[in-house]
Design a protein around this motif. Structure first.
Motif, short mmCIF file in Angstrom:
data_model
loop_
_atom_site.label_atom_id
_atom_site.label_comp_id
_atom_site.label_asym_id
_atom_site.label_seq_id
_atom_site.Cartn_x
_atom_site.Cartn_y
_atom_site.Cartn_z
N PRO A 1 16.06 36.89 77.20
CA PRO A 1 16.58 38.24 77.37
C PRO A 1 17.82 38.42 76.49
O PRO A 1 18.53 37.45 76.20
N ALA A 2 18.07 39.64 76.08
CA ALA A 2 19.25 39.93 75.25
C ALA A 2 20.52 39.65 76.03
O ALA A 2 20.54 39.75 77.26
N GLY A 3 21.55 39.30 75.32
CA GLY A 3 22.83 39.05 75.96
C GLY A 3 23.80 38.39 75.02
O GLY A 3 23.46 38.08 73.88
N PRO A 4 25.01 38.18 75.49
CA PRO A 4 26.05 37.60 74.64
C PRO A 4 25.83 36.10 74.42
O PRO A 4 25.03 35.48 75.13
N PRO A 5 26.56 35.52 73.47
CA PRO A 5 26.51 34.07 73.30
C PRO A 5 26.93 33.39 74.60
O PRO A 5 27.77 33.91 75.34
N ALA A 6 26.34 32.25 74.88
CA ALA A 6 26.60 31.55 76.14
C ALA A 6 27.43 30.29 75.91
O ALA A 6 27.20 29.55 74.96
N ASP A 7 28.36 30.08 76.82
CA ASP A 7 29.17 28.86 76.80
C ASP A 7 28.39 27.69 77.38
O ASP A 7 28.68 26.54 77.09
N VAL A 8 27.41 28.00 78.21
CA VAL A 8 26.48 26.99 78.72
C VAL A 8 25.13 27.65 78.97
O VAL A 8 25.06 28.79 79.43
N ILE A 9 24.08 26.92 78.61
CA ILE A 9 22.72 27.32 78.93
C ILE A 9 22.10 26.16 79.69
O ILE A 9 22.13 25.02 79.23
N VAL A 10 21.56 26.48 80.87
CA VAL A 10 20.86 25.48 81.66
C VAL A 10 19.38 25.86 81.68
O VAL A 10 19.03 27.02 81.89
N LEU B 1 24.23 23.01 75.96
CA LEU B 1 22.86 23.17 76.43
C LEU B 1 22.55 21.98 77.33
O LEU B 1 22.74 20.83 76.94
N ALA B 2 22.08 22.26 78.54
CA ALA B 2 21.63 21.22 79.47
C ALA B 2 20.17 21.53 79.77
O ALA B 2 19.86 22.53 80.43
N ILE B 3 19.27 20.70 79.23
CA ILE B 3 17.84 20.96 79.37
C ILE B 3 17.16 19.71 79.92
O ILE B 3 17.46 18.60 79.51
N ALA C 1 27.51 31.82 81.39
CA ALA C 1 26.40 30.88 81.50
C ALA C 1 25.08 31.64 81.60
O ALA C 1 25.00 32.71 82.20
N LEU C 2 24.05 31.06 81.00
CA LEU C 2 22.69 31.57 81.08
C LEU C 2 21.85 30.49 81.73
O LEU C 2 21.81 29.35 81.24
N ASP C 3 21.20 30.81 82.84
CA ASP C 3 20.35 29.87 83.55
C ASP C 3 18.91 30.34 83.38
O ASP C 3 18.49 31.34 83.95
#
Length: 183
Positions: A100-109, A132-134, A41-43
């Motif tokens: 920021p750089a990083g792997p693909p995300a299963d969830v982004i908030v 994606l939860a925005i 996850a990416l927050d």
């Protein structure tokens, strides 16, 4: 005053996240079951880590970013307090320079932060099937303002996603959408 200074002052005045405040943002709470329990996850603009820590408690590895060093310190403390620090990484980052750089995300908030320059990067960063939860401040049910989205803006901006749920009203617009395998 810079964004970082503004938010540092706010978080210093607010103090650390109370233990009971960890969880999904209220706007997504009714759809908490749609959030994965494994993966990455990416927050974005994670603030004091309330959502990031909740996602880690569900079993996800989480990368939280925020412009405020004070918020990031509070987030790391909350993760330690809730015993999920091993699944959390927090970083001070000014998103004016992009994600920021990083792997693909299963969830982004992305809760109550909106920068349309990041829209394409958010979709691209999602893994196929990723969520994606925005949520953003909205002109719907509130007066127009510099940081408020127009009616339908999130749905239009994220038209490439399969919408799971969305809403607008009372000054907030939100969308939960999944990246199709072919996107």
């Amino acid at each position: 005053m810079s964004d970082a200074e503004h938010w540092d002052r706010r978080y210093l005045a607010e103090g650390p996240t109370p233990r009971q405040k960890v969880g999904p943002p209220e706007v997504f709470a009714a759809h908490a079951h749609a959030f994965p329990t494994t993966g990455f996850a990416l927050d974005i603009a994670c603030g004091q880590g309330r959502t990031a820590v909740w996602l880690a408690e569900r079993g996800m590895a989480v990368h939280g970013v925020d412009v405020s060093a004070v918020a990031i310190a509070h987030a790391a403390a909350a993760a330690r307090d809730r015993r999920v620090a091993g699944r959390c990484r927090f970083e001070v980052a000014d998103l004016d320079g992009g994600l920021p750089a990083g792997p693909p995300a299963d969830v982004i908030v992305c809760h109550l932060f909106r920068d349309e320059r990041l829209d394409a990067a958010l979709v691209t960063r999602l893994a196929p099937g990723g969520l994606l939860a925005i949520a953003a401040l909205s002109e719907v049910g509130a007066a127009p303002g510099r940081f408020r989205v127009r009616a339908g803006e999130l749905t239009t901006a994220f038209a490439a996603l399969d919408v799971v749920a969305a809403g607008e009203g009372s000054g907030t617009a939100w969308l939960m959408g999944r990246r199709p395998a072919s996107c």
